[in-house]
Enzyme design. Structure first.
Site, PDB file in Angstrom:
ATOM      1  N   HIS A  96       0.861  -1.186   0.000  1.00  0.00           N
ATOM      2  CA  HIS A  96       0.000   0.000   0.000  1.00  0.00           C
ATOM      3  C   HIS A  96       0.895   1.233   0.000  1.00  0.00           C
ATOM      4  O   HIS A  96       1.588   1.499   0.978  1.00  0.00           O
ATOM      5  CB  HIS A  96      -0.914  -0.008   1.218  1.00  0.00           C
ATOM      6  N   ASP A  98       1.023   5.039  -0.126  1.00  0.00           N
ATOM      7  CA  ASP A  98       0.336   6.342  -0.038  1.00  0.00           C
ATOM      8  C   ASP A  98       1.033   7.367  -0.917  1.00  0.00           C
ATOM      9  O   ASP A  98       2.245   7.534  -0.838  1.00  0.00           O
ATOM     10  CB  ASP A  98       0.345   6.837   1.412  1.00  0.00           C
ATOM     11  N   ASP A 218      -8.023   1.535   2.123  1.00  0.00           N
ATOM     12  CA  ASP A 218      -7.614   2.431   3.208  1.00  0.00           C
ATOM     13  C   ASP A 218      -8.493   3.661   3.420  1.00  0.00           C
ATOM     14  O   ASP A 218      -8.472   4.225   4.502  1.00  0.00           O
ATOM     15  CB  ASP A 218      -6.154   2.880   2.994  1.00  0.00           C
ATOM     16  N   HIS A 468      -6.152   9.663  -0.539  1.00  0.00           N
ATOM     17  CA  HIS A 468      -6.913   9.658   0.719  1.00  0.00           C
ATOM     18  C   HIS A 468      -6.172  10.280   1.899  1.00  0.00           C
ATOM     19  O   HIS A 468      -6.720  10.309   3.007  1.00  0.00           O
ATOM     20  CB  HIS A 468      -7.397   8.242   1.050  1.00  0.00           C
TER      21      HIS A 468
END
Ligand SMILES: [Zn+2]
Length: 1058
Positions: A96, A98, A218, A468
């Site tokens: 993941h 970001d 997420d 996000h």
């Protein structure tokens, strides 16, 4: 990000584990252009010698594997086979990444101070490990990173990666530029960012790279509009990580972890239906099975004589986890996420342990085990669910708000960092203007007198902002500053593009100026020059009229419209209630044609004009009588004693509503942070807040200025012809004399609303909210304030069935109705504590002067009969998000038609206005002689007459180009609409669903494009630009001043001289 671990046994969060030393350097010193053998050398460094059985495949092995792996078609056909009679465990290896959070995008991509979180190394390491073993699979999500990594690779590596994608072993999930936030994003920006990512994949890998599933593991809550958009992009399903802890517990118990989500109440099923799977463990591996270099779990050791031997324990523990998880799901397939934040920097360590686990667990089958473990992907798992042919329940609401504990509602981020949220929304507006100009003018916009103009940097920056942790306001301050920097750079490139395009269209070669600080009445050009041009570009498909305000120096001005007619104008001096340094403002009425501009000339005149100064002020409180502002549509009354708004009247509709509007703040508790809203008390402070007031009434505006405190003020405003009341609030710097303050604007009325209120979903469809209630599960309300907050992207309203009070916002905010007849919006928040969700930084927002950030914004208030309300708020919301662009330029001479004046002062890109129901969602350059065109019906079913289907003739709609060919595509424009085939699901509501997208029209007729309520249709249009720009403005005929225009000018000069 991985903020909290649901399982306490996981110990320290990933972010805390930063002391492992046995890995490769993650630095920018790795040459991205290295060849295969270079990669091999790196692989040797990166392999962890503690992994049992680890060894480095030789270059020969790599090449051999590439040859022997069976090449097969992509998509579901490449999925691994399962054992129909066993419980199949789909292991999904993933990372993941970001796109900015604790570090900036570039810091994550290139380097890390702590040898972790280097995306270049993650991707290189994963690719090598996939080459090393043909059974391994991996998914990747964020194209903002992947596309950059891809461009750094040489042809040989790119070919090897293409093979992996073709074999289905490197699969893309989601495939947007980022994994966007769902609460604070506008649907237009979501569509744009998904389009950018998916088309990178389409252009790079063809259909092999096309994702089948969305992967939103997420984001902190999930919007229904997001499901609708994903369905219209052709996705077969979505995987979620974070749902409310109460909701999830009930779902696990009732085996409702998977169902069909109906994303729209207007689009006919299954157009907006999306199969939805909630992952068992956020997106983490099960406890004890984390084998990244960031984790502390023991590797699997299966050498029987080794003192570290643990294979039996690991297998037994794994089978327990499998059995436990299977109890919550309905088919004989379950999915496990094997990865987390920035995992797989040493991919071999993860994969080697997974290889061993798979081998050991499957070996148990010889002893009667019914568990089969395999490397898989979310798409392959979804395909097995589909084959199971079960009947699934249907969800029609959304997943807001998200709580991960009784005192932990993630509803603060709906409002966190309001300045960034506004800048993002303004940038969306500007990007659409930039896109339209590029499309209308063609390549001339990219290379013109002002240099190389380019829309791509702003498009990419806007895509990054949808992440996000970006527009959500949940990144660290330095990362937030970097997001703003990216937007600002994007604006610069678009400004060059616009200048080129406008120079071409207006035949005006002066330097254009974009005043970025008009919201605080600063614009050097209009304040310094006595003679300038004002160009108003309107990105809407319909003409707009409104009052423009420009800061000017003192004096008197004459404003001429494109026809040379004098426009009513006035200079208004701001009352010295809040600021004594506020410059005078020139107000005048402007209009702009659809997808076009009008140019106005402004000239300062030196003579005193007694009629010019129109500011009238009343003495400050106490007032003996009420203050009133009104125009032909609306009347607002303020209490003479308290200075507070007390009544709104719609004169057209003969409605009168007592509305008490003022500001409060919630004292924050120690739990509030960038994510979480947790007030100390249920009742906000202060109990009474009585502002100083000042009344301004002129011919062009009526305002009540209210000063609530040194850090909170408001101007309530009505312009002539305007139906809505405009509340311009200014809040900050919020004093930090306690833990923190969360500031709200609250409207209290007597409407009987029965606990219900309504909020938009990403600026599009409307959802009903009910206080202390969730539509699909029995809520145990633990937070009467924070647990009733919902994202407000563009509007919130309350109604008693007869009268409706709607408040539109200019950015995303959190909002609620905590008492009947009341609604509130959180406008700003400042906190000295962190909410322990991983950010590790309080939301202090010091602002440019380091004393705390001051934020200004607007609430637009409408009072309507409920049955007519949609027509008002939908069209006003459209105007708010696609506001006109104001561009200034100096001019030479005063009224002469000299070289200092534009030759063409009127332009429209449309030959006729679009009907009110239709929004031009996208008009953008797509390639040489190709445009991307999205048309949208912006009304929902049941919203009055404007909800009816609309049919358009596109053939001669645009004035600057001719459409020679039209192809309809999915929403993200990455595949032809008529070739899309989505998986079909049987639901408890409708039985078997299908076909999955709208039935495509057999042959696309550009003369008759019909839009159903809430439908968006996306086209790739081949075009031919017209050669002679003078024909573009033909429909509106105002190239040169008319004779009456000249007469009027002379008359106005004479009047001024008198
Ligand atoms: Zn994240």
């Amino acid at each position: 990000m991985s903020k909290v671990h649901e399982s306490p046994s996981k110990g320290a969060s990933n972010r805390d584990i930063q002391k492992v030393t046995d890995t490769a350097a993650c630095d920018s010193g790795i040459n991205p252009d290295r060849d295969i053998s270079g990669i091999m050398a790196t692989a040797i460094i990166m392999t962890n010698s503690c992994v049992p059985g680890a060894h480095i495949p030789s270059l020969f092995l790599f090449l051999w594997l590439l040859v022997v792996v069976q090449v097969s078609a992509s998509g579901y056909k490449t999925c691994p086979s399962v054992h129909p009679d066993m419980l199949n465990v789909h292991l999904v290896a993933h990372t993941h990444n970001d796109v900015g959070w604790l570090k900036t995008v570039d810091q994550y991509f290139y380097r890390s101070e702590n040898l972790f979180d280097c995306v270049i190394n993650i991707l290189s390491s994963v690719v090598k490990s996939l080459w090393a073993n043909p059974t391994r699979r991996f998914i990747y999500v964020e194209m903002a990173f992947f596309s950059r990594w891809w461009k750094l690779q040489n042809k040989e590596i790119q070919k090897g990666v293409q093979d992996l994608v073709h074999q289905g072993r490197l699969e893309f999930a989601n495939g947007g530029w980022v994994m966007n936030d769902e609460a604070t994003t506008h649907y237009g920006a979501i569509v744009d960012q998904m389009t950018l990512g998916l088309n990178f994949l389409e252009n790079t890998f063809g259909k092999d790279g096309r994702p089948h599933v969305a992967w939103h593991i997420d984001p902190f809550g999930h919007s229904r509009e997001q499901a609708s958009l994903f369905a219209q992009m052709g996705f077969d399903g979505i995987f979620l990580g974070r749902v409310d802890y109460q909701d999830k517990a009930i779902r696990e118990r009732t085996r409702q972890m998977e169902q069909v989500w109906r994303g729209s109440m207007s689009l006919p099923p299954p157009t907006a239906d999306l199969f939805t799977s909630i992952l068992p463990n956020l997106y983490e591996p099960p406890a004890g099975f984390c084998w990244d270099i960031k984790c502390f779990d023991s590797p699997v050791v299966d050498e029987i004589n080794n003192p570290e031997y643990n294979a039996d324990i690991v297998v037994a523990q794994f089978l327990r986890v499998v059995a436990d998880q299977a109890r919550h799901y309905r088919s004989n397939n379950i999915i496990m996420t094997m990865g987390s934040d920035f995992h797989y920097e040493n991919a071999e360590r993860w994969f080697k342990n997974l290889d061993t686990l798979i081998q050991l667990v499957n070996a148990q089958q010889a002893s009667g085990s019914q568990v089969h473990v395999l490397y898989s992907t979310p798409a392959c798992y979804l395909q097995e669910l589909n084959k199971a042919n079960l009947t699934w329940s249907v969800k029609e609401d959304d997943f807001f708000p998200y709580a991960d504990g009784p005192k932990s509602f993630w509803t603060g981020y709906f409002s966190s960092r309001p300045a960034l949220k506004r800048y993002e929304r303004l940038s969306y507006n500007f990007l659409q203007v930039c896109n339209q100009m590029e499309a209308l003018v063609g390549p001339v916009a990219n290379a013109g007198p002002f240099g190389a103009g380019n829309s791509a940097p702003l498009r990419e920056a806007m895509a990054v902002l949808q992440h996000h942790d970006a527009v959500s306001g949940t990144a660290r301050q330095l990362v937030t500053d970097d997001y703003a920097r990216q937007l600002a750079e994007g604006w610069g490139h678009c400004e060059v593009l616009l200048s080129n395009a406008l120079a071409r269209l207006s035949d005006f070669k002066q330097k254009f100026t974009f005043c970025h600080r008009l919201n605080v009445s600063v614009c050097l050009l209009s304040q310094k020059l006595s003679n300038f041009q004002v160009l108003i570009y309107n990105p809407l498909g319909r003409q707009v009229n409104w009052i423009l305000r420009l800061p000017v120096s003192e004096g008197h001005f004459v404003v001429l419209d494109p026809n040379g007619q004098t426009v009513q104008s006035e200079v208004v001096q701001h009352p010295p209630l809040v600021s004594t340094t506020h410059p005078p403002e020139l107000l005048f009425m402007v209009s702009a044609p659809p997808l076009g501009f009008h140019i106005y000339s402004v000239t300062q005149v030196s003579l005193k004009n007694p009629a010019a100064d129109l500011t009238k002020s009343s003495p400050q409180k106490p007032q003996s009588s009420d203050l009133v502002i009104e125009n032909e549509h609306t009347r607002a009354v303020f209490d003479g004693q308290t200075g507070i708004l007390k009544e709104i009247e719609s004169l057209d509709q003969k409605l009168l509503l007592r509305v008490h509007q003022t500001f409060f703040w919630y004292n924050a508790s120690f739990i509030s942070g960038a994510y979480v809203f947790e007030p100390e008390d249920l009742n906000p402070l202060p109990k009474s807040f009585s502002p100083e007031t000042h009344l301004v009434k002129t011919a062009l505006v009526q305002e009540v200025h209210q000063k609530f405190s040194d850090w909170c003020s408001q101007v309530v405003r009505l312009y002539p012809g305007q139906r809505h009341l405009e509340l311009e609030w200014t809040v900050g710097p919020i004093p930090l004399d306690d833990v923190g303050k969360e500031i709200i604007s609250r409207f209290a009325t007597v409407l009987k609303t029965g606990g219900r209120f309504y909020t938009d979903s990403n600026g599009r469809e409307i959802l009903e909210r009910r206080r202390d209630y969730r539509p699909t599960w029995n809520l145990n309300q633990t937070e009467p304030v924070a647990g009733n907050y919902y994202p407000v992207n563009s509007r919130i309203y309350i109604t008693d069935g007869n009268m409706q009070l709607t408040v539109l916002t200019d950015r995303s905010q959190g909002g609620s109705s905590l008492r009947d007849g009341s609604l509130e919006l959180m406008v700003h928040r400042r906190l000295s504590t962190d909410d322990k969700k991983g950010l590790q930084e309080p939301l202090m927002e010091m602002g440019p002067n380091r004393k705390g950030l001051t934020v200004r914004g607007r609430h637009l208030v409408l009072l309507d009969k409920t049955q007519n309300a949609a027509a008002s708020h939908r069209l006003l919301a459209e105007r708010e998000v696609l506001a006109p662009q104001v561009v200034l330029a100096p001019s030479e001479g005063s009224f002469s038609h000299s070289s200092g004046s534009p030759r063409r002062k009127v332009f429209s890109g449309l030959r006729r206005e679009l009907p009110p129901a239709v929004r031009l969602l996208t008009l953008a350059l797509w390639g040489p002689r190709k445009l991307l065109l999205r048309l949208e019906h912006q009304f929902a079913v049941g919203e009055g007459n404007l909800s009816l289907p609309v049919t358009l003739d596109l053939r001669d709609l645009f004035s600057t180009f001719t459409i020679t060919h039209l192809q309809e595509t999915t929403l993200a424009a990455n595949q032809p609409r008529d070739r899309v085939s989505r998986l079909q699901w049987t639901t408890t509501k409708d039985g078997n669903q299908g076909p999955a997208l709208h039935t495509p029209t057999s042959s696309l007729d550009s003369a008759a494009i019909t839009l159903q309520p809430m439908e968006i249709r996306t086209f790739l249009a081949s075009v031919r630009w017209k050669r002679f720009p003078h024909v573009w403005s033909a429909p509106l005929k105002a190239d040169a001043p008319s004779p009456t225009g000249w007469a009027n000018r002379c008359l106005s000069i004479l009047l001024l001289l008198l």
